[in-house]
Motif scaffolding. Structure first.
Motif, PDB file in Angstrom:
ATOM      1  N   GLY A  29      38.701  59.130  32.908  1.00 22.04           N
ATOM      2  CA  GLY A  29      39.630  59.103  33.111  1.00 22.04           C
ATOM      3  C   GLY A  29      39.343  59.225  34.690  1.00 22.04           C
ATOM      4  N   MET A  30      38.324  58.841  35.131  1.00 19.59           N
ATOM      5  CA  MET A  30      38.050  58.655  36.665  1.00 19.59           C
ATOM      6  C   MET A  30      38.827  57.006  37.188  1.00 19.59           C
ATOM      7  SD  MET A  30      34.704  60.648  38.139  1.00 19.59           S
ATOM      8  CE  MET A  30      34.740  62.390  37.088  1.00 19.59           C
ATOM      9  N   SER A  31      39.152  56.764  38.594  1.00 13.79           N
ATOM     10  CA  SER A  31      39.471  55.918  38.977  1.00 13.79           C
ATOM     11  C   SER A  31      38.974  54.218  38.577  1.00 13.79           C
ATOM     12  CB  SER A  31      40.287  55.562  39.273  1.00 13.79           C
ATOM     13  OG  SER A  31      39.913  56.263  40.923  1.00 13.79           O
ATOM     14  N   PRO A 220      33.353  45.594  38.392  1.00 14.05           N
ATOM     15  CA  PRO A 220      33.861  46.350  37.241  1.00 14.05           C
ATOM     16  C   PRO A 220      35.943  46.488  37.735  1.00 14.05           C
ATOM     17  CG  PRO A 220      31.445  47.331  38.143  1.00 14.05           C
ATOM     18  CD  PRO A 220      31.923  45.590  38.622  1.00 14.05           C
ATOM     19  N   GLY A 221      35.960  46.428  39.632  1.00 12.56           N
ATOM     20  CA  GLY A 221      37.223  47.028  39.180  1.00 12.56           C
ATOM     21  C   GLY A 221      38.490  45.523  38.596  1.00 12.56           C
ATOM     22  N   GLU A 222      37.462  44.473  39.446  1.00 14.83           N
ATOM     23  CA  GLU A 222      38.424  43.349  39.650  1.00 14.83           C
ATOM     24  C   GLU A 222      38.967  43.022  38.249  1.00 14.83           C
ATOM     25  OE1 GLU A 222      37.127  40.689  42.852  1.00 14.83           O
ATOM     26  OE2 GLU A 222      36.100  40.495  41.080  1.00 14.83           O
ATOM     27  N   ALA A 223      37.122  43.601  36.930  1.00 14.45           N
ATOM     28  CA  ALA A 223      37.660  43.421  35.439  1.00 14.45           C
ATOM     29  C   ALA A 223      38.584  44.002  35.247  1.00 14.45           C
ATOM     30  CB  ALA A 223      36.057  42.994  34.700  1.00 14.45           C
ATOM     31  N   ARG A 226      42.119  43.171  35.983  1.00 11.50           N
ATOM     32  CA  ARG A 226      42.057  42.389  34.218  1.00 11.50           C
ATOM     33  C   ARG A 226      42.569  42.243  33.041  1.00 11.50           C
ATOM     34  NH1 ARG A 226      41.319  35.957  36.792  1.00 11.50           N
ATOM     35  NH2 ARG A 226      41.922  35.594  34.555  1.00 11.50           N
ATOM     36  N   LEU A 227      41.979  43.281  32.475  1.00 13.51           N
ATOM     37  CA  LEU A 227      41.164  43.469  31.009  1.00 13.51           C
ATOM     38  C   LEU A 227      42.570  44.677  30.465  1.00 13.51           C
ATOM     39  CD1 LEU A 227      37.868  41.997  30.809  1.00 13.51           C
ATOM     40  CD2 LEU A 227      40.473  40.643  30.299  1.00 13.51           C
ATOM     41  N   GLY A 228      42.379  45.821  31.849  1.00 10.91           N
ATOM     42  CA  GLY A 228      42.520  47.090  31.255  1.00 10.91           C
ATOM     43  C   GLY A 228      41.092  48.008  30.742  1.00 10.91           C
ATOM     44  N   ASN A 229      41.710  48.966  31.319  1.00  5.62           N
ATOM     45  CA  ASN A 229      40.581  50.471  30.936  1.00  5.62           C
ATOM     46  C   ASN A 229      40.907  51.743  31.112  1.00  5.62           C
ATOM     47  OD1 ASN A 229      41.383  51.030  33.336  1.00  5.62           O
ATOM     48  ND2 ASN A 229      39.800  51.367  34.669  1.00  5.62           N
ATOM     49  N   ILE A 259      31.123  51.427  32.419  1.00  8.20           N
ATOM     50  CA  ILE A 259      31.330  52.366  33.027  1.00  8.20           C
ATOM     51  C   ILE A 259      32.084  52.870  34.951  1.00  8.20           C
ATOM     52  CG2 ILE A 259      31.191  55.370  34.277  1.00  8.20           C
ATOM     53  CD1 ILE A 259      28.305  54.942  31.624  1.00  8.20           C
ATOM     54  N   ALA A 260      31.390  52.329  35.715  1.00 12.13           N
ATOM     55  CA  ALA A 260      31.452  51.711  36.946  1.00 12.13           C
ATOM     56  C   ALA A 260      33.781  51.269  36.923  1.00 12.13           C
ATOM     57  CB  ALA A 260      30.903  50.952  37.731  1.00 12.13           C
ATOM     58  N   ALA A 261      33.468  50.683  35.746  1.00 12.43           N
ATOM     59  CA  ALA A 261      35.340  50.010  36.176  1.00 12.43           C
ATOM     60  C   ALA A 261      36.215  51.223  36.198  1.00 12.43           C
ATOM     61  CB  ALA A 261      35.327  49.678  35.078  1.00 12.43           C
ATOM     62  N   GLY A 262      35.418  52.604  35.637  1.00  7.96           N
ATOM     63  CA  GLY A 262      36.776  53.374  35.544  1.00  7.96           C
ATOM     64  C   GLY A 262      37.252  53.604  34.223  1.00  7.96           C
ATOM     65  N   GLY A 263      38.132  54.687  34.264  1.00  9.99           N
ATOM     66  CA  GLY A 263      39.391  55.174  33.240  1.00  9.99           C
ATOM     67  C   GLY A 263      38.543  55.465  31.816  1.00  9.99           C
ATOM     68  N   ASP A 264      38.573  54.331  31.054  1.00  8.67           N
ATOM     69  CA  ASP A 264      38.482  55.727  29.539  1.00  8.67           C
ATOM     70  C   ASP A 264      36.186  54.954  29.573  1.00  8.67           C
ATOM     71  OD1 ASP A 264      37.663  56.466  27.086  1.00  8.67           O
ATOM     72  OD2 ASP A 264      38.863  55.471  25.799  1.00  8.67           O
ATOM     73  N   THR A 265      35.774  55.720  30.278  1.00  3.78           N
ATOM     74  CA  THR A 265      34.492  55.499  30.619  1.00  3.78           C
ATOM     75  C   THR A 265      33.189  55.977  29.583  1.00  3.78           C
ATOM     76  OG1 THR A 265      34.197  57.750  31.815  1.00  3.78           O
ATOM     77  CG2 THR A 265      34.012  55.497  32.646  1.00  3.78           C
ATOM     78  N   ASP A 266      33.655  57.366  28.713  1.00  7.26           N
ATOM     79  CA  ASP A 266      32.802  57.271  27.811  1.00  7.26           C
ATOM     80  C   ASP A 266      33.455  55.970  26.400  1.00  7.26           C
ATOM     81  OD1 ASP A 266      35.361  58.374  26.938  1.00  7.26           O
ATOM     82  OD2 ASP A 266      34.440  59.156  25.532  1.00  7.26           O
TER      83      ASP A 266
END
Ligand code: F2R
Ligand code: MG
Ligand code: MG
Length: 309
Positions: A29-31, A220-223, A226-229, A259-266
């Motif tokens: 859930g983290m950005s 990770p942020g750029e990906a 584009r792709l969602g997280n 994980i570095a991309a954030g969002g649904d990291t697990d």
């Protein structure tokens, strides 16, 4: 591949999935997640506890171990297995609505009507079917058969096509990762062609094309941009695939990227970990975190059983 290598790859698949889940769980859930935060979790002495992703992966792996080879899935039994695990372990960070499906199954509903009961009858397109699917790659003889088995295991709870198709895509991808040779050049385009050839529909073909078109040098942020997280299947499976394409020879780096991309990291960490663990094997997983991983012995054992089944 000899029997020892096959066992190592099978263990790598299951342990990689659980490690990605447990490492990512701290950040769900983290950005975005800074490298130092990940270093802290990797090196702290604490047990790495897994979440719903691994609870359900274990249920599916146990179900497959109990089956006669080649006999597929008993959908109602599998649905009950998932539902009992949910009831037994409520604190594992479950999806927002999946409990309604499990509650219906425990009350006696048939799996297909329980799965259709959520979201006003359309069913879930959450990533819960894809996050648990990796063990099917160990019992399916070919990638298309892995996709078909993945789809069937997904439909048990995720009636929306985006939810169950995601399980087919991830199962096929893990099967293909298992059939690559670690230490040799990884051909990302060939890999994506293989996944596309198992793809159940045009929506997922276009998600794969978007993954292919994402520059391999993306951060990770750029990906994620584009792709969602997020927790939806279309918004998370492509990023997990990308993390693997970015770091096919390092499960640790593939998981850290996810994980570095954030969002649904697990969950994205878990799906990336399954892919990279399948290609590289358990011997390539980071030993420190692996020693602290909850359930590691049983996951390794299930990998051996499924690899030799
Ligand atoms: N959900 C979480 N984590 C956040 C909550 C953590 C918890 N509060 C805690 O800290 O303890 N993690 C887990 O959920 C994801 C897997 O979800 P699953 O199993 O697919 O569940 P669900 O509820 O079916 O779908 C998840 C969400 O997707 C959206 N959604 C799905 N279908 C939809 C539809 N047809 N229409 C609209 N939205 C739909 C909803 O937001 C659902 O809540 C994994 O991340 C796992 O780790
Ligand atoms: Mg989870
Ligand atoms: Mg999650």
């Amino acid at each position: 591949m000899n029997a020892g290598d096959r066992r190592d790859r099978a263990a790598g698949l299951l342990l990689g999935a659980a490690l990605g889940d447990a490492l990512g769980a701290r950040f769900e859930g983290m950005s975005a997640v800074r490298a130092e935060r990940l270093d802290e979790v990797e090196t702290s002495g604490e047990e790495l506890r897994y979440t719903d992703d691994t609870v359900l992966t274990l249920v599916l792996a146990e179900h497959l171990v109990e089956q006669e080879p080649g006999s597929g899935i008993r959908s109602q039994d599998l649905a009950l297995g998932f539902a009992r695990a949910w009831r037994a372990e409520p604190g594992r960070g479950w999806g927002g609505s999946i409990g309604n499906v499990f509650r219906a199954v425990l009350a006696g509903s048939e799996w297909s009507s329980a799965a259709r009961s959520s979201f006003g009858g359309q069913g879930s397109y959450g990533n819960g079917a894809a996050m648990r699917v990796s063990p099917v790659a160990l019992v399916a003889p070919t990638a298309p058969e892995a996709a078909a088995l993945g789809q069937r295991s997904g439909e048990v709870t995720h009636a929306h096509p985006d939810g169950s198709h995601a399980a087919a895509v991830q199962a096929c991808a893990v099967h293909l990762a298992l059939s690559t040779t670690p230490g040799t050049a990884f051909d990302a385009d060939r890999f994506l062609d293989g996944v596309a050839s198992c793809c159940p529909d045009s929506r997922w073909i276009s998600l794969l094309e978007r993954t292919r078109a994402t520059p391999r040098s993306s951060s990770p942020g750029e990906a994620a941009e584009r792709l969602g997280n997020d927790v939806t299947a279309p918004g998370s499976v492509p990023l997990a695939l990308f993390a693997f394409l970015r770091h096919p020879d390092s499960p640790r780096e593939a998981v850290r990227f996810a994980i570095a991309a954030g969002g649904d990291t697990d969950t994205i960490g878990s799906m990336a970990g399954a892919l990279a663990g399948a290609r590289c094997g358990a011997t390539a997983l980071p030993p420190g975190p692996l020693r602290r991983l909850e359930g590691a012995a049983r996951l390794r054992e299930l990998g051996s059983l499924l690899a030799s089944g």
